[in-house]
Structure formats: C-alpha cells, structure tokens
Scaffold this active site. Structure first.
Site, PDB file in Angstrom:
ATOM      1  CG  ASN A 101     -10.123  77.871 -24.228  1.00  0.00           C
ATOM      2  OD1 ASN A 101     -10.756  78.614 -23.483  1.00  0.00           O
ATOM      3  ND2 ASN A 101     -10.197  77.952 -25.545  1.00  0.00           N
ATOM      4  CB  VAL A 102      -8.791  73.558 -19.033  1.00  0.00           C
ATOM      5  CG1 VAL A 102      -8.508  74.762 -18.147  1.00  0.00           C
ATOM      6  CG2 VAL A 102     -10.305  73.282 -19.079  1.00  0.00           C
ATOM      7  CG  HIS A 118      -7.865  79.920 -16.552  1.00  0.00           C
ATOM      8  ND1 HIS A 118      -9.016  80.482 -17.073  1.00  0.00           N
ATOM      9  CD2 HIS A 118      -7.206  80.936 -15.916  1.00  0.00           C
ATOM     10  CE1 HIS A 118      -9.039  81.781 -16.775  1.00  0.00           C
ATOM     11  NE2 HIS A 118      -7.962  82.073 -16.097  1.00  0.00           N
ATOM     12  CB  CYS A 148       1.186  64.076  -0.472  1.00  0.00           C
ATOM     13  SG  CYS A 148      -0.158  64.694  -1.510  1.00  0.00           S
ATOM     14  N   GLY A 185     -12.650  85.066 -28.728  1.00  0.00           N
ATOM     15  CA  GLY A 185     -13.596  84.173 -28.048  1.00  0.00           C
ATOM     16  C   GLY A 185     -13.542  84.216 -26.543  1.00  0.00           C
ATOM     17  CB  SER A 187     -16.998  87.044 -21.763  1.00  0.00           C
ATOM     18  OG  SER A 187     -16.414  86.435 -20.624  1.00  0.00           O
ATOM     19  CG  ASN A 211     -16.608  87.637 -28.668  1.00  0.00           C
ATOM     20  OD1 ASN A 211     -17.750  87.300 -28.922  1.00  0.00           O
ATOM     21  ND2 ASN A 211     -16.026  87.406 -27.505  1.00  0.00           N
TER      22      ASN A 211
HETATM   23  P1  OAD Z   1     -16.939  82.981 -21.647  1.00  0.00           P
HETATM   24  O1  OAD Z   1     -17.985  81.933 -21.715  1.00  0.00           O
HETATM   25  O2  OAD Z   1     -17.018  83.968 -20.545  1.00  0.00           O
HETATM   26  O3  OAD Z   1     -16.916  83.801 -23.016  1.00  0.00           O
HETATM   27  C1  OAD Z   1     -16.950  83.152 -24.258  1.00  0.00           C
HETATM   28  C2  OAD Z   1     -16.929  84.199 -25.340  1.00  0.00           C
HETATM   29  O4  OAD Z   1     -16.841  83.535 -26.583  1.00  0.00           O
HETATM   30  C3  OAD Z   1     -18.176  85.086 -25.390  1.00  0.00           C
HETATM   31  O5  OAD Z   1     -17.797  86.461 -25.411  1.00  0.00           O
HETATM   32  C4  OAD Z   1     -18.838  84.702 -26.722  1.00  0.00           C
HETATM   33  O6  OAD Z   1     -19.456  85.811 -27.372  1.00  0.00           O
HETATM   34  C5  OAD Z   1     -17.641  84.214 -27.523  1.00  0.00           C
HETATM   35  N1  OAD Z   1     -17.963  83.247 -28.592  1.00  0.00           N
HETATM   36  C6  OAD Z   1     -18.939  82.326 -28.639  1.00  0.00           C
HETATM   37  N2  OAD Z   1     -18.861  81.619 -29.778  1.00  0.00           N
HETATM   38  C7  OAD Z   1     -17.799  82.096 -30.473  1.00  0.00           C
HETATM   39  C8  OAD Z   1     -17.176  81.776 -31.717  1.00  0.00           C
HETATM   40  N3  OAD Z   1     -17.642  80.800 -32.502  1.00  0.00           N
HETATM   41  N4  OAD Z   1     -16.091  82.490 -32.105  1.00  0.00           N
HETATM   42  C9  OAD Z   1     -15.595  83.478 -31.318  1.00  0.00           C
HETATM   43  N5  OAD Z   1     -16.132  83.825 -30.135  1.00  0.00           N
HETATM   44  C10 OAD Z   1     -17.216  83.148 -29.709  1.00  0.00           C
HETATM   45  O7  OAD Z   1     -15.528  82.216 -21.664  1.00  0.00           O
HETATM   46  P2  OAD Z   1     -14.095  82.773 -21.251  1.00  0.00           P
HETATM   47  O8  OAD Z   1     -13.962  84.218 -21.546  1.00  0.00           O
HETATM   48  O9  OAD Z   1     -13.099  81.835 -21.814  1.00  0.00           O
HETATM   49  O10 OAD Z   1     -12.159  79.843 -15.948  1.00  0.00           O
HETATM   50  O11 OAD Z   1     -14.136  82.564 -19.682  1.00  0.00           O
HETATM   51  C11 OAD Z   1     -12.988  82.859 -18.926  1.00  0.00           C
HETATM   52  C12 OAD Z   1     -12.887  81.905 -17.770  1.00  0.00           C
HETATM   53  O12 OAD Z   1     -14.105  81.900 -17.021  1.00  0.00           O
HETATM   54  C13 OAD Z   1     -12.701  80.460 -18.177  1.00  0.00           C
HETATM   55  O13 OAD Z   1     -11.370  80.121 -18.470  1.00  0.00           O
HETATM   56  C14 OAD Z   1     -13.173  79.727 -16.955  1.00  0.00           C
HETATM   57  C15 OAD Z   1     -14.396  80.533 -16.605  1.00  0.00           C
HETATM   58  O14 OAD Z   1     -14.726  80.551 -15.242  1.00  0.00           O
HETATM   59  C16 OAD Z   1     -11.853  78.790 -15.201  1.00  0.00           C
HETATM   60  O15 OAD Z   1     -12.442  77.728 -15.282  1.00  0.00           O
HETATM   61  C17 OAD Z   1     -10.734  79.056 -14.261  1.00  0.00           C
END
Ligand code: OAD
Length: 241
Positions: A101-102, A118, A148, A185, A187, A211
C-alpha cells in the site's frame, strides 16, 4: 473465528512477517484495485495511468489522477485492522510489516517497522526517482524538479518498474526467516510481492491468510481466516492477550 491451534502457533513465534495489500485499507474507505465494481483497475485502465510510458504520453492525466487519489487519502483514517497490526508488532521481538500500500495508514496507526514495496503516494520525485521534491506547485500543470528539471511524478512503483531495491531485498530476507507469515488483504496477483509467502513457506514458516475471498495462495495456507481484516485482526490481538 480464531482457533486454539492458531493462537498456539502465534504465541510460539519469535519472527512474524506480515504482507498487506489494498484490502487492509478497504474498511477505511480506500478502494482496492481488483475487487469487482469498486476496484480501481475495474474502472480505470492501468496502462493509461500506471506505467512510465503512460506518464510520458500524457503527464497531466497521470499527475491529476494521482493528485486526486492523494487528496482522497488525506481525508481517510486508519481502521481497526491497522491499529491491531500496530499492537501486534509490540508482542514480538522481530516483527516486519511489508506493505504494497502507498497510503501511509500503517504508519498513521503507529506501526514502526513498515517496509513499503510500492512506494508512497504522499512522496513526489522526479521522473527517474533521483530527487525527492519537498514542495511543488501544480496549479499551472505538471511541476518540474527544482534540481534536474525533469517532470515530477508520484513516488510509487508503476507497472514495468523495479521495486525499491532495499525494500524488496529486506522483504525476501525476513520472509525466509519468518516463523509465521500472514498475508492480509492482497489478491496476490502482483509479483514479486506474491512470492514472499512462498519464500516464507520454503523457510519453514506457518502461513496464515486473512481475506474474505480466496486468492491464488489460499490453498497453500496453513490457516485461512476468511473475514474482513478490520474484524479478525483485533480479535487475534485480543486472543493473544
Ligand atoms: P487487490 O485489489 O488486487 O486485492 C485486494 C484484496 O483485498 C482482494 O483479494 C480482496 O478480497 C481483499 N479484501 C477486500 N476487502 C477486504 C477486507 N476488508 N479485509 C481483508 N481483505 C479484503 O490489491 P493488492 O493485492 O494490494 O500496485 O494489489 C497489489 C498491487 O496491484 C497494488 O499495490 C497496486 C496494484 O496494481 C501498484 O500500484 C504498484
């Protein structure tokens, strides 16, 4: 929600590594990336917003999109899951919170050892990430770096870019040394972060996934807690007493 067996494993651990993704901030009102309907990448094309080529082709579009996300984040607060992770950190001699997370919400909740894979949306740097900008004025377009002259951009990792070297190296090292690895949390669709649990398993860790939905890693988990992190993490901390 939390089994006695899981509590025993958590109590015996010395080194705990946590990997978080967008889901941990969902209960703060921050949209995830891939959830149906509300996910950012369900509504916006990442190839037009989250690659170096997209920024070069249309810097204003990309700058404005991240500026609006930054503004949205300035209004959100950590949730019970973030605070529980800060409390969990205090229970262990070796605790590492690796985040994709950012949004700075782990730091806002009081977590100390946060490894950002990230980048961070609050930070702004020049295109090649050589200089960090302390302030900028974007009222007349995309601002430029005072050192720069390059265009400024958010200090986040875009598709096709390398992760911050030290962050990812540390993340792999601590994952291999973990007694317990908890993925929360995410995917687990994006590499190399999605490989960290695999390294942890190879190193002998117990792997816990939190999750509500199944992921590519669920069938490798020793314990699956299919609940929102804002509910299960406070329950876990309470159970550890
Ligand atoms: P995703 O959107 O791919 O996944 C979010 C996950 O959170 C899913 O598996 C949901 O089921 C789960 N979720 C939703 N609500 C929840 C809750 N209340 N408690 C627990 N889990 C829950 O997000 P990321 O896996 O973080 O990269 O995505 C990875 C990267 O893809 C991000 O950092 C971003 C994106 O492109 C960059 O921006 C570089």
């Amino acid at each position: 929600m939390i089994s006695d067996q899981l509590i025993q494993v958590m109590k015996a651990a010395q080194t705990v590594v946590v990997l978080t993704g967008a889901g941990v901030s969902a209960e703060s009102g921050v949209p995830t990336f891939r959830d149906a309907l509300t996910g950012l990448w369900e509504n916006f094309d990442p190839m037009q917003l989250a690659t170096p080529e997209a920024f070069q082709a249309n810097p204003k579009l990309v700058w404005d999109w991240y500026a609006s996300r930054r503004e949205m984040l300035s209004a959100v607060k950590p949730n019970a899951g973030h605070y529980a992770l800060a409390a969990l950190e205090k229970l262990y001699p070796y605790f590492y919170l690796v985040t994709q997370n950012v949004d700075s919400l782990h730091q806002a909740a009081g977590s100390k050892t946060v490894i950002e894979l990230h980048g961070n949306l609050q930070r702004v740097c020049c295109f090649n990430k050589t200089h960090v900008a302390e302030s900028w004025d974007d009222s007349t377009g995309v601002p430029t770096c005072a050192t720069c002259g390059e265009l400024l951009r958010p200090d986040v990792v875009w598709f096709g870019e390398m992760l911050p070297e030290q962050a990812i190296e540390t993340a792999f090292t601590v994952s291999e040394a973990a007694d317990v690895f908890i993925s929360i949390g995410t995917s687990a669709e994006v590499q190399p972060a999605a490989s960290l649990p695999v390294y942890a398993l190879r190193g002998g860790a117990t792997f816990i996934e939190i999750n509500p939905d199944a992921t590519t890693l669920t069938n490798r988990a020793d314990f699956v807690l299919p609940y929102p992190s804002g509910e299960v993490l406070p329950a876990l901390v309470a159970a550890l007493g």
